[in-house]
Design a protein around this motif. Structure first.
Motif, short mmCIF file in Angstrom:
data_model
loop_
_atom_site.label_atom_id
_atom_site.label_comp_id
_atom_site.label_asym_id
_atom_site.label_seq_id
_atom_site.Cartn_x
_atom_site.Cartn_y
_atom_site.Cartn_z
N GLU A 43 -4.12 7.62 1.40
CA GLU A 43 -3.18 8.73 1.53
C GLU A 43 -1.85 8.28 2.15
O GLU A 43 -1.75 7.20 2.70
N TYR A 44 -0.88 9.18 2.12
CA TYR A 44 0.40 9.05 2.80
C TYR A 44 1.16 7.77 2.43
O TYR A 44 1.45 6.93 3.28
N PRO A 45 1.55 7.62 1.16
CA PRO A 45 2.31 6.44 0.78
C PRO A 45 3.71 6.44 1.39
O PRO A 45 4.36 7.48 1.48
N VAL A 46 4.16 5.26 1.82
CA VAL A 46 5.50 5.06 2.37
C VAL A 46 6.03 3.76 1.80
O VAL A 46 5.35 2.72 1.87
N TRP A 47 7.23 3.77 1.24
CA TRP A 47 7.85 2.56 0.69
C TRP A 47 8.49 1.75 1.80
O TRP A 47 9.09 2.31 2.73
N SER A 48 8.40 0.44 1.70
CA SER A 48 9.19 -0.42 2.58
C SER A 48 10.65 -0.22 2.17
O SER A 48 10.94 0.12 1.02
N PRO A 49 11.61 -0.41 3.08
CA PRO A 49 13.01 -0.16 2.75
C PRO A 49 13.54 -1.01 1.59
O PRO A 49 14.45 -0.58 0.88
#
Length: 170
Positions: A43-49
């Motif tokens: 869950e909760y995907p976050v992209w690296s910058p």
């Protein structure tokens, strides 16, 4: 859903059988790709910058830790943080050096921590109370972090400096 830094892809969590999995959707080609296939939910995907990785919570192995994976699906997922409790990534500092995440433990509920993105980086507490703090989001300049808290009895939005100095209710 989270847009990639270049706006060309979207990372989402979708129900796959009994679990949640991370999918990456190519917006130009209109092609979905399943990124995770683990036992337990992701869950909760976050992209690296820089868009080179998707970070997410995974409950594989019975614990909920933070993992990262190449958004193309190549290679294996790598565990980034292994701790007691439930860790959920939320946002990166604009320079990509720090990941803001929440950690749920029964004694303190949900708190906000910062993880330096170095091999030796140890998590640092940012907001630790008996209340629920969640959803830390860096400001575009990286100086501030907005988050939700129920410390007044209602869920409201607060801002603190990225070093944890001061706190203001919005």
């Amino acid at each position: 859903p989270r847009f990639s830094p270049d706006g060309a892809r979207l990372a989402v969590e979708l129900q796959t059988g009994e679990n949640l999995d991370i999918w990456v959707y190519d917006l130009e080609r209109k092609v979905p790709m399943r990124l995770t296939f683990d036992e337990g939910s992701d869950e909760y995907p976050v992209w690296s910058p820089d868009g080179s990785a998707v970070y997410y919570s995974s409950e594989r192995d019975g614990e909920v830790d933070i993992y990262r994976r190449d958004p193309s699906g190549s290679g294996e997922a790598e565990r980034v943080l292994e701790r007691a409790g439930r860790q959920t990534p939320f946002s990166f500092s604009p320079d990509g050096t720090t990941l803001a995440f929440t950690e749920y433990l029964p004694d303190t509920d949900s708190d906000i921590w910062l993880l330096p993105m170095t091999d030796e980086g140890e998590p640092q507490p940012l907001v630790i109370t008996e209340f629920t703090e969640y959803g830390p989001q860096y400001s575009p300049d990286g100086r501030w972090i907005a988050y939700g808290s129920n410390e007044t009895g209602n869920f409201e939005v607060y801002i603190t400096s990225a070093t944890g100095d001061g706190k203001w209710q919005v």
